[in-house]
Design a protein around this motif. Structure first.
Motif, short mmCIF file in Angstrom:
data_model
loop_
_atom_site.label_atom_id
_atom_site.label_comp_id
_atom_site.label_asym_id
_atom_site.label_seq_id
_atom_site.Cartn_x
_atom_site.Cartn_y
_atom_site.Cartn_z
N PHE A 96 31.91 0.95 13.19
CA PHE A 96 31.45 2.26 12.71
C PHE A 96 29.99 2.15 12.27
CE2 PHE A 96 33.26 0.27 8.88
CZ PHE A 96 32.28 0.50 7.92
N LYS A 124 30.65 7.91 11.61
CA LYS A 124 29.53 7.46 10.78
C LYS A 124 29.81 7.87 9.34
CE LYS A 124 24.55 7.39 10.21
NZ LYS A 124 23.23 7.66 10.82
N THR A 133 30.07 11.93 17.54
CA THR A 133 30.27 11.20 16.28
C THR A 133 30.76 12.12 15.17
OG1 THR A 133 28.55 9.64 16.88
CG2 THR A 133 29.13 9.75 14.55
N VAL A 170 26.95 -0.26 15.41
CA VAL A 170 28.30 -0.07 15.92
C VAL A 170 28.57 -1.05 17.06
CG1 VAL A 170 29.88 1.58 16.92
CG2 VAL A 170 28.10 2.35 15.38
N HIS A 216 30.55 -1.44 20.16
CA HIS A 216 31.41 -0.71 21.10
C HIS A 216 32.00 -1.64 22.16
CE1 HIS A 216 30.69 3.17 19.43
NE2 HIS A 216 29.38 3.09 19.58
N ARG A 226 37.30 8.84 17.84
CA ARG A 226 35.89 9.04 18.18
C ARG A 226 35.00 8.16 17.31
NH1 ARG A 226 36.07 15.50 18.27
NH2 ARG A 226 34.07 15.30 17.22
N PRO A 227 33.73 8.00 17.69
CA PRO A 227 32.82 7.25 16.82
C PRO A 227 32.72 7.91 15.44
CG PRO A 227 31.80 7.71 18.95
CD PRO A 227 33.06 8.50 18.90
N ARG A 270 36.03 3.86 21.28
CA ARG A 270 35.53 5.07 20.62
C ARG A 270 34.58 5.81 21.55
NH1 ARG A 270 37.50 5.22 15.70
NH2 ARG A 270 38.05 3.26 14.69
#
Length: 1673
Positions: free
Chosen positions: A1392, A1367, A1335, A1324, A1326, A1364-1365, A1331
């Motif tokens: 992501f 996955k 997760t 990811v 950032h 938000r993050p 984010r």
């Protein structure tokens, strides 16, 4: 000769002149086909599967294959190769293969040589070499100095091993060296260093170094000494360094200096250093064979194909030329071309035209009617029936129209109909030499192994002079089923019964009709029948707390009218100990004074019990035991509730007082001294000792079957026994007059119980082949002299006990004496051989004993009292074992031997002459030879005590409890289950008539006994089921393929439906078998009689290697491939692979969409090519806990010794099933740290070590995977603790329960997920920092380029609306190589994480065959095991969905403790009311007011899902429903909706899923996600609907396509606003596609099935819903 193969209905033959007419037709047609031929050139498809590991040298594979045959052949092959080094000038792959085959075949018989050739071409030994690479890498990394010089290899290993795929990496040559020797203490890369070490091997190895570990598969040089230091040579035959090291180490092994082992490895970079042929195969990728490829005709209902242009694929290699000898519409073009070569282009154009117009996927009903019979007729009448069956079944759509026009012969139809009275139409079964093989799971590797076993056995037997006809008989007789139904025959006066159901008054009102046992009852309900059907006899010590508690349980059940006959056998533990000390004899233990008796409370209780039973009846006697327990429990002063003497005395007085005529105290004193009762108590204890049950402390005998002793076990034992009794009653074998116990014990009774001999069904006994050692040049067994019971020396003995005896240990001599006692008691069917070895330095005294024993066995074994003499000799020797030895002692021993000889009628002269002069050195050499043999066969260190009975190994032996009676038990068990049928066949042989070459002097009873011993030991080694079928009752005159081969020992019986998926695969496999083994076959064709639809709608190829895979111009090996020539151009095809069960494969090269293959779009490319990779093998297993349910949720980890945790998994409740991904290598399986290993330990082969957590070693050295059966037991003190702790337990919550921390270690379940890693550029990013927070995990699945295109759009829509993050989790199985290339870059670009996971469909779960249904199943069936255990929540989002809301809102939603949350179908689009099947019939009744939910979006609370066993429940319901083909039409949606009464669903707010088909436009503005449901009314193409319904879709699509093009280097073509007219795609959609009204399953219809309905109406909601009903014809 005709060019045209006339079809039968034409009724005439065309002469060769007809050729002119044919050519005129060709030429006349060319006018109108030339244009289309130009555009529509036939297209081909080519598929390969390659191994993930790099290629392995063919030469080394050959050595491994030969060692599978016999260990010594590996070494002979090396010698043979070096002797012929200079006799070749070939450097091509084909030339090298021929040369390698020549050397290998010269060491084998003709039939084995042919199979060896095929196995080498199949490359089946490659995994073994990959395993050696792993061991070589470990060898190099265990020495730091080497690691520094090998840093590149270590770095390489780091990269590979951190990837949890575990594929063996070829080590880099350390410092340019290609060979090294590992001694455990050092590595030697230089021959000079090795020679220095060989001067004194023991000096070089310090105490701190462990010798290297050896394995069963290791090649140990046959001259090696078992006790010498180990030297492992890592290197490759063909390199110069290997030859140098090999010569030095062979010489050292002959001198007894080292134990020489070879592990074949050609390190990377050493290919140039090999001689001729040494590196062939190592430089190429390894293409595998032994799998099937299917191209299925796709029935397109919705236009669901990607309209993106595909760039031209890179041609991987020149596709093979087309086979012109195959018939096309009656023409054989190879013959036409041979006659008219000048018209080649015109003839080929005509052929292409014919090919493009032959494909049929529909026929009229009348054409289908006899299609099966017509197929059978075409096959049977063909010149090569197996080839014909293969061509028809594998190219069915192209040949079906010509088949349907054949005139049918009535005799074929009549015979098939007649056979189908005994065999269901369409059923396929197959047997190899009589043993049934599961045709569903059959694969080439398994079959080759089975055939190899039988050919190898036949080769062995022929060398033993067994006639050919008898060999065929021995191989085809199926042994009786391996029954674990051994019942201990406990019938005697020592059993004390409490009740008798047939005679006691309290049962008089019960019914006596035994047939009532067949009547159905509610689960758990007991049947009260006045018949002793269940005899529960408990064996217990009445002075133990456990024993007395059992008495209370029995009494309580008896008082509650439990329908079981209860009994006890009592014994004294103290007395048992005395018997063991005295060597198992009652007489020596019987002499004891009264003071000892008083101490033995058990013995006193038994006496009092016997007295009361005799004088006052059983009820009062049991009352005594209950009173003793009550007083024990009430006593305050006894420590730990221990029983004391005053408890017994008090209970006796209390019990006897109401009935006593004299004071009970006086009676008690008298009884304590009563001799008769004393003898009685000793006899009953001795009885328990002889039964072998004393070691179990207390146990239950249920009709003689041995169980643990608790109340739960009693119920389980009754449930186990009930079906056996019911079966016997049903068939009339048990009636009202039968004594059930007598019947069972007479049929299956054994005289003694020994868990080493009577094994649990889960643990297979261990066998070794005695024949292979004799044929390998081992003379030990040939020259062995046997001992016999008196007067039986000249009888044939079917059972041979070989005792391996450590002559320097008392335990060994004790075992030897037990063997002698066994013969003294008398055995007509057994003989005894002794193999002496020594665990420590042997002195001359012991050597003298061995020599005396040898002399006796060879010269005096026929004498009457020879056994008594040997017993005395052993007894004397045993007493003197501990004393020091001198020359005088030796002479005294010789004198003693002579004295014993004279006393027993043996002449002492022989001993006097031979003993003083014996050669000390030759005896030591003999003992060393025995030690080597035992080490090689048993893997045991020197000085082992073992019993080998006709090849069955019992080791280690516990000398204190292994008695002569155990040899009786071994004889009886082995004779009954393995030896009897072999002995009967061998006994019938007329040796001189059937084998005139045999020497008549050889035909002694010893010769025949040897034959039975060797044959039975060899047959025990092969993997074979005991099931068989009676093929002979089926007629095979008109509708069968019969291929006779007199000389072959392989016979195949089969019943095959040629028009089935099984028939497609078997036709190829049977051709291979016929070609390489010349086996005889009887194949009965069994097609379905009345077809209503085409049985096959696919093309199929089974990939088999040929000599053409090996280049004749260079050293390359191309490997086998599936090749489909001239496939239909305008039909949409979908590709599926049919791989062996343990394989996990994935596409790695595929430019085109393999889900939607439209060959007319290939453009100039002539052949569509795809390459798959064998990513890993699946290791599966079943974990059990004795007398309990499987330990659901138990966590297992797998790794190497240095890296114990590489993959992990958890155990399902369903059969205790688990699976992990592995590659060839040596792995260690253990319980995971944490709660699993805190509560449990592995029970290794019946023994649980409470002190340490064991690991189980697992070797993967072939392509067949492994199934591991393992048992765990709870640690002491943890028996009542639960593995899964509910979160509702607040006290646990405070501590941090196991579930709330579920395994931080769990990085990637079985599945070995592929994580996002920085080095791959997929972590990811950032950077922008937008984010934050917890997760969100989102799970999706896609197959085919269109759905991958949708998937990228879904990902973008999630990311653009969620803060938000995120996955993403994708099912790896069906993703294209392009998607897997793009997704790491997309993750980097958009910030992501992602992970690819997979799970292999379990073999025990009902399989889906259609690709789309398998994909649906993955959405719901494996949610508890497909994700890492650390994942707590996941949201499933369909690939074709667009998200408009923040998914964090859904992720955080409280779903009220339910494991699943779905959105109900919305109902405001009234136009669709006719399709809402859940509002009527079965579904309306079943749902009982609950909503029917859509499966396009759902939330899974994985913590709750695992805690509540939701996955197990869903799989159980699926298994029940899926066997009905009309159920679960819409699998991923029907299953959770059907199961929602068990696995509860939380209904999400309606706005979370909007779909135009069901919701209408009114609520669209509130939609948080939009799903592109198929519309069953309009059948609108997916892409067209997407652009129309979702305003943001075109922009998202353009963004995703531009990004993809940038990564792949493609150009993005401009998209039209409407979808291009593409063929429709298969869907799960409605049945009304034909224009008929929707047919909803009615209530009565569905309820009559008792299953979830088959929705022939639609309910599409996610990707593509509700499958089409059967074709209307």
């Amino acid at each position: 000769m005709s060019f045209f193969r006339a079809v039968p209905q034409m009724g005439c033959c065309f002469r060769s002149g007809f050729c002119l007419f044919v050519l005129l037709v060709c030429v006349s047609l060319l006018g109108f086909v030339s244009v289309s031929a130009e555009i529509r050139k036939p297209k081909n498809v080519q598929v390969a599967v390659r191994a993930k590991w790099s290629g392995t040298p063919l030469l080394l594979e050959a050595g491994e294959l030969l060692s599978n045959e016999r260990k010594d052949l590996f070494w002979k092959f090396i010698d043979s190769w070096y002797h012929a080094e200079g006799d070749t000038n070939t450097y091509t792959a084909k030339g090298c293969l021929t040369r390698i085959l020549k050397h290998g075949s010269s060491l084998l018989g003709e039939s084995l040589a042919s199979l060896y050739e095929f196995s080498l071409m199949l490359r089946s030994a490659s995994p073994r070499l990959v395993l050696y690479r792993q061991l070589a890498e470990e060898s190099l990394s265990s020495f730091p100095l080497v690691e520094e010089g090998n840093s590149e290899a270590s770095e390489n290993l780091e990269i590979k091993v951190s990837d949890s795929l575990l594929v063996g990496v070829n080590p880099k040559s350390p410092g340019g060296k290609c060979c090294w020797v590992d001694t455990g203490g050092a590595l030697f890369f230089d021959i000079k260093e090795l020679l220095l070490w060989l001067w004194n091997p023991s000096e070089g190895a310090g105490d701190s170094f462990q010798p290297p570990e050896l394995f069963d598969f290791d090649h140990i040089h046959f001259d090696s000494s078992a006790t010498s230091p180990i030297a492992i040579l890592y290197g490759a035959l063909g390199t110069d360094c290997f030859k140098e090291f090999h010569i030095a180490l062979v010489q050292a092994a002959k001198e007894g200096k080292v134990k020489y082992v070879v592990r074949s490895v050609l390190p990377s970079g050493c290919g140039a250093n090999t001689g001729v042929c040494g590196a062939v195969g190592a430089g190429d990728s390894l293409n595998l064979g032994g799998y099937g490829v299917e191209l299925a005709l796709k029935n397109m209902e919705y236009k669901a194909m990607d309209d993106s242009a595909v760039k031209e694929g890179v041609t991987l290699e020149d596709p093979r030329t087309e086979d012109l000898s195959q018939e096309v519409r009656g023409f054989i073009f190879s013959k036409i071309m041979a006659r008219k070569p000048e018209l080649t282009s015109e003839i080929m154009a005509f052929r292409d035209y014919l090919l493009s117009s032959t494909v049929s996927d529909t026929l009229d009903v009348w054409e289908l009617k006899d299609l099966g019979h017509q197929t059978a007729q075409r096959i049977v009448h063909a010149s090569d029936p197996l080839q014909s069956m293969q061509e028809i079944s594998q190219n069915f759509p192209s040949v079906v129209s010509s088949l349907s026009r054949m005139k049918l012969n009535d005799s074929i139809k009549e015979e098939i109909t007649s056979n189908q009275r005994m065999m269901p139409p369409g059923k396929s079964i197959m047997a190899l030499n009589g043993a049934l093989i599961n045709v569903e799971d059959i694969d080439l590797y398994m079959l080759i192994d089975l055939v190899h076993q039988d050919l190898s056995l036949a080769d062995q037997f022929s060398k033993l002079k067994i006639p050919h006809s008898i060999i065929k008989k021995l191989l085809s007789v199926v042994p009786p089923s391996e029954s674990n139904m051994f019942r201990v025959d406990f019938r005697s006066t020592h059993v004390h019964y409490l009740n008798n159901l047939e005679e006691d008054a309290m049962y008089r009102q019960w019914r006596s009709n035994i047939n009532e046992i067949l009547m159905p009852v509610y689960p758990g309900q007991l049947r009260y029948i006045r018949k002793n059907l269940f005899h529960a006899v408990y064996v217990l010590d009445p002075a133990t707390a456990q024993g007395l508690q059992i008495i209370d349980m029995i009494t309580s059940l008896y008082e509650n009218n439990f329908p079981v006959r209860f009994g006890v056998i009592l014994y004294s533990t103290k007395f048992i100990n005395k018997i063991e000390v005295s060597g198992g004899e009652l007489e020596s233990s019987a002499v004891e004074d009264d003071s000892q008796v008083k101490e033995d409370i058990s013995s006193l209780i038994i006496r009092l019990f016997c007295y009361i039973k005799e004088n006052h009846g059983s009820q009062t006697a049991f009352q005594l035991l209950s009173n003793i327990n009550r007083l024990r429990m009430e006593s305050e002063d006894s420590a730990d509730d221990a029983l004391e003497m005053h408890h017994v005395e008090g209970a006796f007085v209390e019990t006897i007082l109401p009935k006593a005529k004299s004071p009970p105290q006086d009676l008690l004193l008298k009884l304590e001294k009563e001799q008769t009762l004393k003898e009685q108590s000793q006899e009953t204890t001795m009885f328990v000792f002889k039964l072998g049950l004393a070691k179990l402390q207390s146990c239950l005998l249920m009709n003689g079957l041995v169980y643990d002793s608790n109340e739960e076990t009693l119920i389980n034992a009754m449930n186990d026994e009930l079906p056996r009794i019911q079966e016997q009653v049903y068939y009339g074998h048990i009636n009202s007059r039968t004594d059930v116990l007598d019947k069972f014990l007479s049929e299956n009774g054994i005289i003694r119980y020994n868990p080493q001999i009577v094994t649990d069904a889960k643990f297979k006994p261990r066998f070794i082949s005695l024949a292979s050692s004799i044929l390998g040049g081992e003379s030990l067994l040939k020259d062995l002299n046997y001992l016999h019971s008196p007067g039986t020396m000249d009888d044939v003995k079917p059972v041979t006990h070989l005792l391996a005896v450590d002559v320097t240990s008392k335990k060994g001599i004790k075992l030897l004496r037990e063997g002698i006692h066994f013969l003294i008691r008398g055995s007509k069917g057994s003989r005894l051989g002794v193999l002496f070895s020594a665990s420590q330095h042997i002195d001359s005294f012991s050597l003298l004993f061995v020599k005396a024993f040898e002399v006796t066995a060879s010269a005096h074994s026929h004498k009457k009292k020879v056994l008594e003499f040997l017993d005395q000799l052993c007894s004397y020797y045993e007493r003197t074992l501990a004393s020091p030895v001198s020359a005088e002692n030796t002479q005294a021993f010789i004198d003693k031997i002579c004295e014993f000889a004279e006393a027993n009628g043996l002449s002492s002269k022989g001993f006097m002459s031979s003993l003083p002069e014996y050669n000390d050195g030759s005896m030591r050499k003999y003992l060393n030879k025995v030690a080597q043999y035992l080490n090689k066969e048993l893997g045991a260190e020197s000085g082992v005590n073992a019993v080998i009975t006709n090849g069955r190994v019992i080791s280690p032996i516990d000398a204190s409890t292994f008695l002569s009676h155990d040899l009786d038990l071994l004889e009886s068990v082995e004779f009954k289950h393995r030896v009897k049928y072999i002995w009967e066949i061998v006994e019938e042989v007329n040796w001189l008539d059937e084998n005139p070459d045999i020497d008549p002097d050889m035909l002694t009873s010893k010769f025949v006994s040897d034959i039975v011993m060797l044959v039975s030991s060899s047959l025990a080694m092969r993997e074979r089921g005991s099931e068989r079928a009676r093929f002979e009752i089926l007629s095979a005159e008109h509708s069968a393929v019969v291929l006779n081969s007199e000389n072959s020992v392989i016979h195949v019986d089969a019943v095959i439906d040629p028009l089935s998926s099984t028939g497609q695969k078997l036709s190829s496999i049977l051709r291979v078998l016929q070609k390489y083994t010349r086996s005889s076959m009887r194949i009965i064709l069994n097609p379905v009689s009345s077809l209503v639809d085409l049985p096959l709608k696919n093309y199929y190829r089974y990939v088999i290697p040929t000599m053409d895979d090996f280049s004749s111009s260079d050293s390359s090996i191309n490997g086998p491939k599936a090749f489909f020539a001239n496939m239909p151009l305008s039909k949409t095809l979908t590709m599926n692979l049919d791989v062996p069960e343990p394989w996990l494969v994935e596409p790695v090269v595929a430019v085109h969409d393999l889900d939607n293959i439209l060959l007319e779009k290939l453009g100039e490319t002539r052949t569509l090519q795809a390459v798959f990779e064998l990513e890993a093998l699946v290791l599966t297993g079943h974990c059990s806990e004795k007398d309990r349910d499987p330990p659901r949720g138990l966590q297992l980890i797998l790794g190497t010794k240095s890296r114990p945790h590489l993959v992990d998994t958890l155990v399902m409740a369903n059969l205790g099933y688990w699976q992990m991904k592995v590659s060839p290598g040596v792995w260690h399986l253990q319980l995971a740290p944490g709660r699993s290993s805190e509560l449990y330990v592995l029970k290794e082969d019946g023994d649980a070590s409470q002190g340490k957590s064991l690991s189980k070693r697992i070797t993967i050295n072939d392509l067949r995977g492994k199934v591991v059966h393992m048992e765990v037991v709870k640690k002491k003190g943890k028996e009542h603790e639960k593995l899964l702790v509910s979160d509702d337990d607040h006290s646990q919550e405070k501590k941090g329960s196991w579930n709330s921390n579920i395994l931080k270690w769990a990085s990637g379940i079985i599945v070995g997920s592929e994580k996002t890693k920085k080095k791959d550029g997929t972590s990811v990013d950032h950077r922008k920092g937008e984010r934050r927070g917890k997760t969100i995990n989102i799970f999706s699945i896609a197959s085919g380029h269109l759905y991958e295109r949708f998937l990228k759009i879904m990902i973008l829509s999630v990311l653009k609306n969620t803060h938000r993050p995120v996955k993403f989790w994708f099912i790896k199985n069906y993703l294209s190589p392009q998607f897997k290339d793009v997704i790491p870059h997309m993750a980097q670009e958009y910030g992501f994480e992602y992970e690819l996971v997979t799970y292999k469909w379990p073999t025990w779960l009902h399989k889906q065959t259609e690709k789309q249904r398998i994909i649906w199943a993955y959405k719901i069936l494996f949610l508890d095991v497909i994700f890492p255990l650390s994942l707590e929540k996941v949201i499933f989002v369909d690939a074709d969905q667009i998200v408009r809301a923040d998914m964090g809102e859904l992720y955080d939603m409280d779903i009220k403790g339910r494991p699943l949350a779905y959105t109900p179908f919305c109902d405001n689009n009234k136009d669709m009311d006719g399709y809402r099947f859940w509002r009527q019939g079965f579904w309306k009744e079943h749902l009982r007011g609950k909503p029917y939910h859509i499966s396009a979006l759902y939330v899974v609370d994985l913590k709750k899902f695992r805690q509540t066993a939701a996955g197990d429940n869903l799989r159980v319901i699926y298994e029940t429903l899926s066997k009905d083909p009309n159920s679960l039409a819409n699998l991923d949606q029907d299953l959770p909706n059907y199961a929602q009464h068990t696995v509860q669903i939380f209904s999400l707010p309606q706005e979370w899923l909007w779909c135009e088909s069901w919701c209408g436009n009114v609520t669209k503005s509130k939609a948080k996600t939009i799903d592109l449901c198929n519309n069953p009314m309009t059948k609108e193409p997916k892409l067209q609907g997407a652009r129309r319904i979702v305003s943001e879709w075109p922009d998202l699509d353009a963004e995703a396509r531009q990004f993809t093009a940038k990564i792949l280097g493609d150009e993005v073509e401009r998209q039209e606003t409407a979808a291009s007219p593409i063929q429709p795609v298969t869907s799960k959609s409605d049945a009304s596609s034909k224009g008929t009204e929707p047919s909803h399953t009615s209530t009565s219809d569905a309820s009559s099935k008792g299953t979830a309905p088959s929705h022939t109406s639609t309910s599409d909601s996610s990707s593509e819903k509700h499958s089409e009903s059967k074709a209307e014809l």
